[in-house]
Design an enzyme around this catalytic site. Structure first.
Site, PDB file in Angstrom:
ATOM      1  NE  ARG A 116      14.759  31.048  23.604  1.00 24.77           N
ATOM      2  CZ  ARG A 116      14.585  32.343  23.783  1.00 24.77           C
ATOM      3  NH1 ARG A 116      14.991  32.933  24.903  1.00 24.77           N
ATOM      4  NH2 ARG A 116      14.001  33.073  22.867  1.00 24.77           N
ATOM      5  CG  HIS A 164      16.436  36.313  19.919  1.00 28.89           C
ATOM      6  ND1 HIS A 164      16.368  35.473  21.010  1.00 28.89           N
ATOM      7  CD2 HIS A 164      16.686  37.541  20.433  1.00 28.89           C
ATOM      8  CE1 HIS A 164      16.576  36.158  22.124  1.00 28.89           C
ATOM      9  NE2 HIS A 164      16.781  37.422  21.802  1.00 28.89           N
ATOM     10  CD  GLU A 210      12.304  39.642  25.422  1.00 30.38           C
ATOM     11  OE1 GLU A 210      12.660  40.766  25.024  1.00 30.38           O
ATOM     12  OE2 GLU A 210      12.673  39.162  26.505  1.00 30.38           O
ATOM     13  CG  ASN A 341      12.363  35.679  27.299  1.00 32.08           C
ATOM     14  OD1 ASN A 341      12.380  34.457  27.430  1.00 32.08           O
ATOM     15  ND2 ASN A 341      12.856  36.288  26.229  1.00 32.08           N
ATOM     16  CE1 TYR A 343      17.102  38.989  31.584  1.00 36.24           C
ATOM     17  CE2 TYR A 343      15.154  39.009  30.195  1.00 36.24           C
ATOM     18  CZ  TYR A 343      16.462  38.619  30.421  1.00 36.24           C
ATOM     19  OH  TYR A 343      17.130  37.864  29.499  1.00 36.24           O
ATOM     20  CD  GLU A 407      15.934  35.978  26.755  1.00 36.29           C
ATOM     21  OE1 GLU A 407      16.099  37.098  27.314  1.00 36.29           O
ATOM     22  OE2 GLU A 407      15.815  35.838  25.532  1.00 36.29           O
ATOM     23  CD1 TRP A 456      20.613  37.527  28.675  1.00 38.71           C
ATOM     24  CD2 TRP A 456      19.873  36.118  27.100  1.00 38.71           C
ATOM     25  NE1 TRP A 456      21.064  37.993  27.460  1.00 38.71           N
ATOM     26  CE2 TRP A 456      20.626  37.143  26.477  1.00 38.71           C
ATOM     27  CE3 TRP A 456      19.314  35.104  26.306  1.00 38.71           C
ATOM     28  CZ2 TRP A 456      20.830  37.193  25.101  1.00 38.71           C
ATOM     29  CZ3 TRP A 456      19.512  35.170  24.948  1.00 38.71           C
ATOM     30  CH2 TRP A 456      20.268  36.210  24.356  1.00 38.71           C
TER      31      TRP A 456
END
Ligand SMILES: CCCCCCCCCCCCC/C=C/[C@@H](O)[C@@H](N)CO[C@@H]1O[C@H](CO)[C@H](O)[C@H](O)[C@H]1O
Length: 548
Positions: A116, A164, A210, A341, A343, A407, A456
């Site tokens: 990606r 992005h 995002e 995504n 985290y 991600e 990522w």
């Protein structure tokens, strides 16, 4: 591979440790270890599961003004003193613009089959205006043709992100970028150019990465480009990103899908927000966070066509523009997959406000037990990832819209230098093992239809306002050497093994289907950060946490 003790894990995450905003003592129930919640399974993933790496144009390419490229908002932001740590810029970054062969050959050595990356809008159309040939830059267009050809030759499938975060500066200057309604049309023209140029080589499209970060950090609190801090700007930006995505989706659907036979979706970012305890008020408060961070995009596209109820209720129409009936019908179902995504996790309490603020306020909390990564905001909480995937599966129907994790990853800060690269990152392997193991539980136990996982990042790169101080890569980049040599970290070899075998091993090397999560402990406070920085980071986080 050996299971490391938690103290080592915690200390090695950053080398240099960040200040923490924890306000919990750690004795709270959800901070405590929970064998059932924290354990995860090893073993095989479904056939055809895809393991990918991600990067983004501004973070790796460099060549910021080469071959006719126009300036974008991150060029402007990072080239202005005081916006990025150490005044770092993406002017050169990993020099990937000149090192396509290096990047593809690194991936080939690791057995990568899916990649990606994003296109630089201002490289293709220097002023952001792509409608006709006069606004397009052939050298930029040719560059991505060459890169795609290299990938295809190496048998690596491209997943291409159109946006992005690097908006052409001209659009920001002319009509305030994402604040202006014109951006929807201009993004549509850009998308049409990209589909028509590359659609015979690319079958996987991601419109926006995002949008929440773009709008909240870029237009709402101004710590990211273009550096604005205004509530109305933030919500105009949010609204236009939904419309821009929908516009690009319909252009692809109406003009290209039949011949190109690809798929298109959007990538949204969200933490997992969990009620601090079982009280209904706290549960509702956590749901409001989910609505604001994820549902703002996911509900219109994957559910109702419109914003979540709590968003509509808590933001009057002077702040939040409302969709027309036609827009609602265009939004609904405007994607082929659900790009995610993820985290980290937060516990949430209700603000306990009375009167008209009842059901509006909330507060985020973190447990002191959660290991902190090199990024101040990133705590390693694998169980939150499983809960999030299951939530998305149930609320947005992952059978209809498969989940593509676009991600997931972890950073270090201050461990190793360009002259002494720190390639032993067992702590990163343990982090990935926990998250991937919890993803496997969501697939096996809850039937979440997760089809793609993306780490990522492929390599260390320009980490936005943190510059080069945080490293997310599995490949080490020497940013001092003009040739930008690269070295595989241990995590790259771990991931390569996963790609090849399609099978997760426990951190201790066993594979009996029941791994035990590494115990966690408070991060050692061996910071070398100055007290002035401590104050400013704490203040920043207070600001972010209180913002909504
Ligand atoms: C001298 C001035 C210094 C200012 C320093 C300011 C630091 C700001 C920190 C803001 C906090 C950010 C919180 C957001 C976190 C995530 O949602 C977000 N970063 C995720 O985005 C993806 O993250 C990857 C790793 O961070 C990667 O960068 C990728 O591009 C993003 O899609």
């Amino acid at each position: 591979m050996k299971l490391l003790g938690s103290t080592i894990l915690a200390a090695a995450f950053g080398g240099e440790v960040r200040p923490r905003p924890d306000d919990l003592t750690g004795s709270e129930a959800k901070c405590q270890p929970d064998a059932e919640r924290d354990s995860f399974t090893a073993g095989k993933f479904p056939d055809n599961f895809k393991w990918s790496f991600a990067t983004a144009a501004y973070q790796i390419e460099g060549a910021w003004d080469a071959d006719g490229k126009g300036k974008n908002i991150w060029d402007t932001f990072s080239q202005t003193d005081g916006n990025v740590q150490n005044n770092d810029t993406g002017n050169d970054a990993c020099k990937s613009y000149y090192n396509m062969v290096r990047d593809v050959s690194n991936m080939k050595s690791l057995g990568v089959k899916d990649y990606r990356f994003s296109l630089s809008w201002a490289r293709l159309c220097p002023t952001g205006k792509c409608k006709d040939a006069s606004g397009q830059e052939k050298r930029g267009i040719d560059h991505y043709h060459k890169f795609l050809d290299l990938l295809i030759e190496a048998d690596i499938e491209p997943f291409v992100t159109l946006y992005h975060w690097d908006l052409p500066q001209n659009l920001e200057t002319t009509y305030k970028g994402w604040e202006g309604a014109q951006v929807v049309e201009d993004f549509g023209d850009y998308a049409r150019l990209v589909f028509s140029e590359y659609g015979h080589k690319v079958k996987n499209w991601i419109t926006l990465n995002e949008a929440e970060v773009v709008c909240d950090l870029g237009y709402g609190i101004g710590v990211f480009a273009p550096g604005k801090a205004n509530l109305k700007s933030q919500f105009d930006c949010r609204h236009h990103t939904v419309l821009a995505h929908t516009k690009a989706y319909h252009i692809y659907n109406d003009e290209f899908r039949a011949t190109q036979k690809g798929q298109i979706g959007i990538t949204m970012n969200t933490d997992w927000y969990e009620g601090f305890n079982e009280s209904k008020d706290n549960y509702d408060a956590a749901q409001r966070w989910m609505d604001l961070q994820l549902g703002f995009w996911a509900d219109p596209i994957y559910l109702t066509g419109d914003y979540p109820e709590s968003v509509l209720k808590n933001n009057n129409d002077t702040i939040l523009q409302r969709f027309t009936a036609e827009q609602i019908s265009q939004n609904k179902g405007a994607a082929d997959f659900f790009g995610l995504n993820h985290y980290t996790t937060r516990l949430v309490t209700d603000g306990n406000a009375a009167g008209e603020n009842k059901g509006v306020d909330y507060t985020q909390h973190t447990c002191p037990q959660w290991p902190q990564a090199g990024s101040e905001w990133l705590y390693s909480v694998p169980w939150g990832y499983k809960k999030l995937l299951t939530y998305i599966h149930n609320r947005y129907d992952s059978e209809q819209y498969p989940i593509y994790v676009t991600e997931n990853g972890v950073s270090s800060r201050g461990n190793g230098t360009d002259f002494e690269p720190e390639l032993d990152d067992q702590w990163r392997i343990d982090h990935y093992t926990g998250y991937i193991g919890q993803m496997k539980r969501a697939i096996d136990e809850d039937k979440a239809n997760v089809q793609v996982y993306t780490a990522w990042s492929l390599m260390d790169n320009f980490e936005w306002a943190s510059g080069y101080t945080e490293r997310f890569g599995m490949v080490w980049v020497n940013f001092t050497d003009p040739a930008r040599p690269t070295y595989f970290k241990d995590s790259a070899l771990f991931y390569s093994d996963l790609i090849t075998t399609n099978e997760l091993q426990c951190s201790d090397g066993t594979n009996d289907g029941t791994c035990k999560a590494a115990p966690t402990t408070t991060t050692a406070q061996t910071t070398t950060t100055s007290s002035a920085q401590l104050v400013s980071f704490s203040a920043l986080f207070f600001l972010i946490a209180q913002f909504f």
